[in-house]
Design a protein around this motif. Structure first.
Motif, PDB file in Angstrom:
ATOM      1  N   SER A 188      35.797  30.498 -34.972  1.00  0.00           N
ATOM      2  CA  SER A 188      35.676  30.084 -36.367  1.00  0.00           C
ATOM      3  C   SER A 188      36.629  30.954 -37.175  1.00  0.00           C
ATOM      4  N   SER A 189      36.936  30.528 -38.382  1.00  0.00           N
ATOM      5  CA  SER A 189      37.795  31.368 -39.215  1.00  0.00           C
ATOM      6  C   SER A 189      37.070  32.678 -39.493  1.00  0.00           C
ATOM      7  N   PHE A 190      37.840  33.743 -39.620  1.00  0.00           N
ATOM      8  CA  PHE A 190      37.245  35.044 -39.897  1.00  0.00           C
ATOM      9  C   PHE A 190      38.165  35.832 -40.803  1.00  0.00           C
TER      10      PHE A 190
ATOM     11  N   GLY B 251      45.535  30.997 -51.149  1.00  0.00           N
ATOM     12  CA  GLY B 251      46.031  31.280 -52.493  1.00  0.00           C
ATOM     13  C   GLY B 251      45.566  32.637 -52.978  1.00  0.00           C
ATOM     14  N   THR B 252      45.534  32.841 -54.293  1.00  0.00           N
ATOM     15  CA  THR B 252      45.166  34.145 -54.842  1.00  0.00           C
ATOM     16  C   THR B 252      43.686  34.461 -54.656  1.00  0.00           C
ATOM     17  N   ALA B 253      42.830  33.442 -54.616  1.00  0.00           N
ATOM     18  CA  ALA B 253      41.400  33.694 -54.442  1.00  0.00           C
ATOM     19  C   ALA B 253      41.090  34.209 -53.038  1.00  0.00           C
ATOM     20  N   CYS B 254      41.809  33.698 -52.042  1.00  0.00           N
ATOM     21  CA  CYS B 254      41.633  34.131 -50.651  1.00  0.00           C
ATOM     22  C   CYS B 254      42.980  33.994 -49.954  1.00  0.00           C
ATOM     23  N   PRO B 255      43.784  35.061 -49.975  1.00  0.00           N
ATOM     24  CA  PRO B 255      45.142  34.973 -49.425  1.00  0.00           C
ATOM     25  C   PRO B 255      45.229  34.613 -47.943  1.00  0.00           C
ATOM     26  N   ALA B 256      44.244  35.005 -47.131  1.00  0.00           N
ATOM     27  CA  ALA B 256      44.378  34.742 -45.695  1.00  0.00           C
ATOM     28  C   ALA B 256      43.024  34.714 -44.995  1.00  0.00           C
ATOM     29  N   GLN B 257      42.936  33.838 -44.009  1.00  0.00           N
ATOM     30  CA  GLN B 257      41.857  33.788 -43.040  1.00  0.00           C
ATOM     31  C   GLN B 257      42.525  33.727 -41.670  1.00  0.00           C
ATOM     32  N   TYR B 258      41.775  33.989 -40.617  1.00  0.00           N
ATOM     33  CA  TYR B 258      42.361  34.143 -39.292  1.00  0.00           C
ATOM     34  C   TYR B 258      41.567  33.374 -38.249  1.00  0.00           C
TER      35      TYR B 258
ATOM     36  N   PHE C  19      37.719  43.607 -36.580  1.00  0.00           N
ATOM     37  CA  PHE C  19      37.390  42.413 -35.808  1.00  0.00           C
ATOM     38  C   PHE C  19      37.953  42.606 -34.411  1.00  0.00           C
ATOM     39  N   LEU C  20      37.103  42.444 -33.407  1.00  0.00           N
ATOM     40  CA  LEU C  20      37.487  42.656 -32.015  1.00  0.00           C
ATOM     41  C   LEU C  20      37.263  41.359 -31.254  1.00  0.00           C
ATOM     42  N   PHE C  21      38.297  40.909 -30.550  1.00  0.00           N
ATOM     43  CA  PHE C  21      38.190  39.707 -29.717  1.00  0.00           C
ATOM     44  C   PHE C  21      38.388  40.116 -28.270  1.00  0.00           C
ATOM     45  N   ARG C  22      37.346  39.902 -27.461  1.00  0.00           N
ATOM     46  CA  ARG C  22      37.397  40.264 -26.033  1.00  0.00           C
ATOM     47  C   ARG C  22      36.584  39.247 -25.245  1.00  0.00           C
ATOM     48  N   ASN C  23      37.195  38.704 -24.201  1.00  0.00           N
ATOM     49  CA  ASN C  23      36.516  37.757 -23.303  1.00  0.00           C
ATOM     50  C   ASN C  23      35.875  36.589 -24.051  1.00  0.00           C
ATOM     51  N   GLY C  24      36.572  36.082 -25.065  1.00  0.00           N
ATOM     52  CA  GLY C  24      36.081  34.920 -25.800  1.00  0.00           C
ATOM     53  C   GLY C  24      35.043  35.220 -26.855  1.00  0.00           C
ATOM     54  N   VAL C  25      34.720  36.493 -27.081  1.00  0.00           N
ATOM     55  CA  VAL C  25      33.690  36.872 -28.058  1.00  0.00           C
ATOM     56  C   VAL C  25      34.353  37.634 -29.207  1.00  0.00           C
ATOM     57  N   LEU C  26      34.032  37.233 -30.437  1.00  0.00           N
ATOM     58  CA  LEU C  26      34.547  37.883 -31.637  1.00  0.00           C
ATOM     59  C   LEU C  26      33.431  38.688 -32.293  1.00  0.00           C
TER      60      LEU C  26
ATOM     61  N   VAL D   2      46.081  33.973 -28.931  1.00  0.00           N
ATOM     62  CA  VAL D   2      47.023  33.801 -30.029  1.00  0.00           C
ATOM     63  C   VAL D   2      46.269  34.047 -31.331  1.00  0.00           C
ATOM     64  N   LEU D   3      46.848  34.886 -32.197  1.00  0.00           N
ATOM     65  CA  LEU D   3      46.258  35.152 -33.508  1.00  0.00           C
ATOM     66  C   LEU D   3      46.993  34.319 -34.544  1.00  0.00           C
ATOM     67  N   ILE D   4      46.238  33.472 -35.244  1.00  0.00           N
ATOM     68  CA  ILE D   4      46.777  32.565 -36.260  1.00  0.00           C
ATOM     69  C   ILE D   4      46.293  33.016 -37.631  1.00  0.00           C
ATOM     70  N   GLN D   5      47.196  33.025 -38.603  1.00  0.00           N
ATOM     71  CA  GLN D   5      46.846  33.339 -39.994  1.00  0.00           C
ATOM     72  C   GLN D   5      46.954  32.057 -40.824  1.00  0.00           C
ATOM     73  N   ASP D   6      45.869  31.730 -41.520  1.00  0.00           N
ATOM     74  CA  ASP D   6      45.830  30.603 -42.464  1.00  0.00           C
ATOM     75  C   ASP D   6      46.115  31.184 -43.837  1.00  0.00           C
ATOM     76  N   ASN D   7      47.257  30.854 -44.399  1.00  0.00           N
ATOM     77  CA  ASN D   7      47.677  31.396 -45.689  1.00  0.00           C
ATOM     78  C   ASN D   7      47.101  30.568 -46.827  1.00  0.00           C
TER      79      ASN D   7
END
Length: 157
Positions: free
Chosen positions: A97-99, A76-83, A142-149, A69-74
């Motif tokens: 970890s957040s990326f 503000g203007t300084a950093c609109p999104a982390q994942y 960013f590539l996520f495969r077999n638990g590795v980012l 599951v890909l989650i986006q943390d929304n």
């Protein structure tokens, strides 16, 4: 007629608001509660995943014996999104970890057991325009495969 609308309004105002979002997967539900915290089977992750302004689900990707599951943390203007990538299986759930670069302009693709998130670099509105333009021309994969980012081929810790 007036009494019906009045009764409905009174019930609506007295009922508790349920703001939690349920995210069903093959291995149990994720929830985003009204405090913008991500839960698995109603329990928080450790370390916790707490949205700045909100959390959004960008996709659920079946991958063999797990769901990703890909989650986006929304933010503000300084950093609109982390994942975050959340990996769920019969053994439980784990999170990266957040990326990300802070950009909310992403392309997501699944190929086999890999999920790729591609985004430009990002410099906030207070950075010089030249730096903003330079960052926007960067490409981060960013590539996520077999638990590795990985980011551009290098493991993200």
């Amino acid at each position: 007629m007036f009494r019906t609308h009045t009764l409905f309004a009174a019930l609506a105002l007295s009922s508790p608001l349920v703001l939690a979002q349920d995210i069903p997967t093959r291995f149990g539900s994720l929830q985003i509660d009204d405090e913008h915290q991500l839960l698995y089977k109603k329990r928080p992750f450790n370390p916790e995943i707490q949205g700045n302004n909100s959390l959004d689900v960008l996709g659920i990707y079946p991958s063999g014996n797990r769901d990703v599951v890909l989650i986006q943390d929304n933010g503000g203007t300084a950093c609109p999104a982390q994942y975050y990538f959340i990996s769920l299986s019969s053994k439980g759930a784990s999170a990266t970890s957040s990326f990300g670069t802070c950009s909310d302009l992403v392309q997501v693709k699944q190929a086999g057991d890999a999920v790729t998130v591609t985004m430009p670099g990002f410099m906030g509105e207070f950075a010089p325009r030249a730096e903003q333009r330079k960052a926007a021309r960067e490409k981060h994969v960013f590539l996520f495969r077999n638990g590795v980012l990985t980011e551009n081929g290098k493991i993200v810790r």
